[in-house]
Design an enzyme around this catalytic site. Structure first.
Site, short mmCIF file in Angstrom:
data_model
loop_
_atom_site.label_atom_id
_atom_site.label_comp_id
_atom_site.label_asym_id
_atom_site.label_seq_id
_atom_site.Cartn_x
_atom_site.Cartn_y
_atom_site.Cartn_z
N ASN A 9 0.83 -1.15 -0.17
CA ASN A 9 -0.10 0.05 -0.01
C ASN A 9 0.96 1.17 -0.14
O ASN A 9 1.55 1.59 1.07
CB ASN A 9 -0.98 -0.12 1.12
CG ASN A 9 -1.65 1.25 1.42
OD1 ASN A 9 -1.91 2.09 0.62
ND2 ASN A 9 -2.66 1.19 2.47
N TRP A 10 1.02 1.64 -1.10
CA TRP A 10 1.77 2.96 -1.27
C TRP A 10 1.28 4.38 -0.62
O TRP A 10 1.98 5.47 -0.71
CB TRP A 10 2.24 3.28 -2.74
CG TRP A 10 2.99 2.25 -3.37
CD1 TRP A 10 3.60 0.90 -2.66
CD2 TRP A 10 3.52 2.13 -4.67
NE1 TRP A 10 4.24 0.20 -3.34
CE2 TRP A 10 4.08 0.79 -4.75
CE3 TRP A 10 3.60 2.86 -5.67
CZ2 TRP A 10 4.88 0.47 -6.17
CZ3 TRP A 10 4.04 2.49 -6.92
CH2 TRP A 10 4.53 1.17 -7.10
N LYS A 11 0.16 4.30 -0.44
CA LYS A 11 -0.66 5.30 0.47
C LYS A 11 -0.35 6.85 -0.39
O LYS A 11 -0.21 6.74 -1.71
CB LYS A 11 0.07 5.57 1.86
CG LYS A 11 -0.10 4.45 2.62
CD LYS A 11 -0.11 4.30 4.12
CE LYS A 11 -0.33 3.26 4.93
NZ LYS A 11 -0.22 3.18 6.39
N GLU A 97 -6.79 4.39 7.97
CA GLU A 97 -6.62 5.98 7.72
C GLU A 97 -7.98 6.40 7.08
O GLU A 97 -8.42 7.78 7.36
CB GLU A 97 -5.49 5.96 6.92
CG GLU A 97 -4.19 5.94 7.75
CD GLU A 97 -3.08 5.38 6.90
OE1 GLU A 97 -3.16 5.27 5.80
OE2 GLU A 97 -2.07 4.89 7.67
N GLU A 167 -5.44 -5.10 10.84
CA GLU A 167 -4.15 -3.90 10.73
C GLU A 167 -4.52 -3.19 11.95
O GLU A 167 -5.41 -2.27 12.21
CB GLU A 167 -4.12 -2.97 9.74
CG GLU A 167 -3.85 -3.66 8.22
CD GLU A 167 -3.50 -2.60 7.28
OE1 GLU A 167 -2.43 -2.70 6.75
OE2 GLU A 167 -4.05 -1.40 7.18
N GLY A 173 2.60 2.13 10.77
CA GLY A 173 3.82 3.32 10.74
C GLY A 173 4.41 3.70 11.96
O GLY A 173 5.09 4.50 12.23
N GLY A 234 2.86 -1.14 4.30
CA GLY A 234 2.78 0.16 4.10
C GLY A 234 4.26 0.91 3.62
O GLY A 234 4.92 0.59 2.61
N GLY A 235 5.08 1.22 4.70
CA GLY A 235 6.08 1.92 4.39
C GLY A 235 7.45 1.17 3.72
O GLY A 235 7.85 1.81 2.96
#
Ligand code: 13P
Length: 258
Positions: A9-11, A97, A167, A173, A234-235
């Protein structure tokens, strides 16, 4: 056997050009494997360009969100059919989010899930508790309510188009991963809910991903658990090296060059 799925997930990161480069690097690093399903989720504006790059690879494309209505006077929204049109096969739904910053309710998430399924795409539905909820003993009630509401009116047949992702919000994060035992406890609980709703054969087939500070150094331990079927990263998915290392968590994985 459930096929593992690793999704990045590159957000809200990367221009079209940067997304194209990252997709190229990921493809080059990962090569071809039949053993793992790999999905990447760039920002909306980069989907079409990244789709062109991924076309001859086995990397699939996801959007990070969609609206529940296909078309109409909904300024600023993007619908599931439009995402299919630019090559998406998956849509991430109900990310914490989105719940936290954009007020997405369980009911809205259910409507979006239906829109994704009706478009013949796969929904990656996210659930997870805050630290406060975990510490006050509400963990299982929160998860049960999120899973059951997201899946309201979804039939057993449609469950082939559903992936769940646990999650814990406090692990996103933050560098804090749930221990593999803590994650497994919730994954097994979610699978128990699926048994109750759909019976053993559907529950046993449904993939449940873990997300929250997944890195190359903790993926193997997480994947060793019975009910953890993959990861929503994510990150670490913003680095082709780290994402490839996560995909290659299994020492015996057969990978051929792209
Ligand atoms: P991090 O891997 O950065 O903790 O993010 C997890 C996540 O939210 C994936 O959807």
């Amino acid at each position: 056997m459930r096929k593992p799925l690793i999704a990045g997930n590159w957000k809200l990161h990367n221009t079209v050009q940067q997304s194209e480069q990252l997709a190229r690097d990921v493809i080059e690093q990962i090569g071809q494997t039949e053993e793992i399903e790999i999905v990447i989720a760039p920002v909306f504006t980069a989907l079409a360009a990244v789709n062109t790059i991924c076309k001859n690879s086995n990397i699939q494309l996801a959007a990070q969100n969609c609206h529940c209505i296909d078309s109409g006077a909904y300024t600023g929204e993007v619908s599931a059919p439009l995402l299919a049109d630019v090559g998406c096969s998956h849509v991430i739904i109900g990310h914490s989010e989105r719940r936290q910053y954009f007020g997405e309710t369980n009911q809205f998430i259910n409507a979006k899930t239906k829109a994704v399924i009706n478009t013949d795409l796969t929904a990656i539905i996210c659930v997870g508790e805050t630290l406060e909820q975990r510490e006050s003993g509400e963990l299982f009630d929160v998860i049960a309510s999120q899973v059951k509401s997201a899946l309201a009116d979804i039939t057993a047949t449609q469950m082939a188009q559903v992936v769940l992702a646990y999650e814990p919000i406090w692990a996103i994060g933050t560098g804090k991963t749930a221990s593999s035992e803590d994650a497994e406890e919730v994954h097994a609980y979610i699978r128990g809910i699926l048994y109750g709703l759909y019976g053993a054969s559907i529950a046993d087939k449904c993939r449940i991903l873990y997300g929250g500070s997944v890195k190359p150094n903790n993926i193997s331990e997480l994947m060793a658990e019975d009910d953890i079927d993959g990861a929503l990263v994510g990150g670490a998915s913003l680095s082709a090296d780290d994402f490839a290392a996560i995909v290659r968590y299994k020492k015996t994985l057969k990978i051929s060059p792209q």
